[in-house]
Design a protein around this motif. Sequence first.
Motif, short mmCIF file in Angstrom:
data_model
loop_
_atom_site.label_atom_id
_atom_site.label_comp_id
_atom_site.label_asym_id
_atom_site.label_seq_id
_atom_site.Cartn_x
_atom_site.Cartn_y
_atom_site.Cartn_z
N LEU A 94 17.06 6.83 -35.41
CA LEU A 94 16.81 8.26 -35.28
C LEU A 94 18.07 9.07 -35.53
O LEU A 94 18.01 10.19 -36.05
N VAL A 270 17.65 15.53 -28.38
CA VAL A 270 16.23 15.67 -28.70
C VAL A 270 15.45 15.80 -27.38
O VAL A 270 15.23 16.89 -26.90
N GLY A 271 15.10 14.67 -26.78
CA GLY A 271 14.32 14.71 -25.55
C GLY A 271 15.15 14.34 -24.33
O GLY A 271 16.38 14.37 -24.36
N ASP B 90 11.08 5.43 -27.25
CA ASP B 90 11.61 6.75 -27.57
C ASP B 90 11.30 7.77 -26.48
O ASP B 90 11.17 7.41 -25.33
N THR B 91 11.21 9.02 -26.89
CA THR B 91 10.91 10.09 -25.94
C THR B 91 9.63 10.80 -26.36
O THR B 91 9.19 10.68 -27.51
N SER B 93 9.15 13.87 -27.03
CA SER B 93 9.39 14.76 -28.17
C SER B 93 9.19 14.01 -29.49
O SER B 93 8.57 14.52 -30.43
N LEU B 94 9.71 12.80 -29.55
CA LEU B 94 9.61 12.02 -30.79
C LEU B 94 8.20 11.48 -31.00
O LEU B 94 7.75 11.35 -32.14
#
Lengths: 404, 404
Positions: A94, A270-271, B90-91, B93-94
Amino acid sequence: MSMTKSKLRVYDDTRALFHLPDGVIYLDGNSLGALPLGVAERVNRVITTEWGNELIRAWNSAGWYAQPRHVGDRIARLIGAEAGSVMVGDTLSLKVYQALAAALDMNASRKVVLSDTGNFPTDLYMAEGLIATLGRGHQLRLVAPEEIEAALSEEIAVLYITEVDYRTGRRHDMAKLTAKAHALGIVTVWDLAHSAGALPVDLAGSGADFAAGCTYKYINAGPGAPAFLYVAPRHADTARAALSGWMGHAKPFAFELAYVAAGGIERMRVGTPPVLAMAALEASLDIWDRVDIAEVRARSLALGDLLIAEVERRCPSLKLVTPRAHERRGSQVSFAFDGGYAAMQALIARGVIGDFRAPDIMRFGITPLYIGESEVMRAAEIIEEVIAGEVWRRPEYQVVNAVT
Amino acid sequence: MSMTKSKLRVYDDTRALFHLPDGVIYLDGNSLGALPLGVAERVNRVITTEWGNELIRAWNSAGWYAQPRHVGDRIARLIGAEAGSVMVGDTLSLKVYQALAAALDMNASRKVVLSDTGNFPTDLYMAEGLIATLGRGHQLRLVAPEEIEAALSEEIAVLYITEVDYRTGRRHDMAKLTAKAHALGIVTVWDLAHSAGALPVDLAGSGADFAAGCTYKYINAGPGAPAFLYVAPRHADTARAALSGWMGHAKPFAFELAYVAAGGIERMRVGTPPVLAMAALEASLDIWDRVDIAEVRARSLALGDLLIAEVERRCPSLKLVTPRAHERRGSQVSFAFDGGYAAMQALIARGVIGDFRAPDIMRFGITPLYIGESEVMRAAEIIEEVIAGEVWRRPEYQVVNAVT
């Protein structure tokens, strides 16, 4: 943090700060670094004291919210980056995606991303995905690593390569390629997966535009540890955040409906950050804060020379694919061998843990914080037993596992 | 895993499985869930035994590689999803980004993404970023939550909303909106941040196309715990993986230069999974495996009704913004109050931990695994003291912190 910030001698002082199982010579720290002894306690403290007792308040009281940037500053030291230029989070896939998206945006009139066939595949795959999403006719052009310099031209938008080749250990000349790229109007994105914690990197001095790396290899922060992204300060306030999550908003807790990018490196958040993994990373950096990366590099090269000499003397059928020249080498030694997969299984069964990369590469990572001369000599003896003694031909080593 | 898979009664059996600090009534599990007692030991085991002793071999021997899908199957139970349809990593958001990118690709002739002003901002910000990257003239159209149904039309490409509003606790009717969306050729993306572990979700039954959620709220997996993505099985082999990382490749360990998406949900993996965070998530799911989400929901509604009745009786100046109707409510109770920020500071100082969301919302999360009637009654008394007693007007509660 560590009790003292006094310097540690590489290996002589640092070996005792890692857990390594009995009977194992671990030459795969370039894939997953060994466990620093401070990790378990640090993570346990974050779980029980911060999460358990502070609960939601820990975002302020324990500093969770600011941690990705503070940890980024600790990593910045290792890669020659300016303070405030590195953000921690997510995965390397990412982070190269964010970097490439911003770089292409900065050079929108050009359509070619230049990379090499030695780049780690996920970088290439993420670029493919980004190019498809962009739908603006970009092209990912791959050349052999040694052809990268000649392939730089005014047609290229972004030079997108990994400094140290994950298979061969071949190292690109970051300063030279960056200078030539800039002279041709090319933006640079460097993957530091096999550089950070492996050798001195000089992002600021070389003028790199973007860089990204992971922390689970040489930095020893644990499986799936977070990645980091570097944005040169001259770009940080203008680089487009393609993955525009709420933590990168100028006012995340105003909960506005429209996105406004934060100033500087903050926009590359990002998050929600991975707090437990961040604790392990902090514990691993407690060691890095106290060692000299130049000393790590000197030891790495000497150990690499030793491994090359011993293996070539004992096993002529193994063909060195890592450059001999120090300046062109990372911190691993790789050999091509047709029976490489089976040979690596046999080595692992004997406690020498390296790894195999298709089609025929046997990789041995050199991690001087916990690997010294005696381990390298003993590994060479076992490699000789497996290769020269033809142990690798036994049927039990021919079975291919799903994941290595 | 847990020693037994016998059922646990909600609260009566589960309260003792969480650590909660003395003197705290924790009504913020909708932001960060409380600590399950099994987490520390589980994470410690992964650090010391798996990482420490198995090192790189643990990707196979400890099952790290397959874990994101196996854990996804455990979450699938909680959200009415088919086995093999949920991937962890991941999060959030992703994950909403991946879902929206795939959904837009499936409906390429339409250009409108429909969402509402009650959606969590990161979903909107990520959509903005994706739309800019796409550069194909898409539009993010926002309407009030209650206008969503009427705004569905053949112009809409994707319905992109959060089931339960993070501020008000208002719940959309997933089955009804999905059916109407499908009748109009609209693809649906549901954010389950305030649904998973809060109430029964029926993704398969409602016909949802994509969904994503986080695990650090009601699921109690810890700060920055990984997110999850659901793709309906009918789309899983064709949905485009915009974040095309190596772990989602059909043959990740062949290290091919070109991306080929894995079949099914595996293509929605991106980079290396967060193994330490995954251990905490597994420990939290050890509780969820043994409770009935319908019982959690029944308790949540009863506790919410109690909190509403008590607060309205004691504090007429607090205006309820959460719907009273059970079917239109998530698992939180929110009140609008002009002095909400200061009042929440005063409550937290008295051990009643909720949170504040701009501009004027005081949120109280109802988490029946560790909150019962006595906690709700005591919280109501303290809310009365702070509001009716005008404690919130004291100067020390007017100072705004950076992060809440």
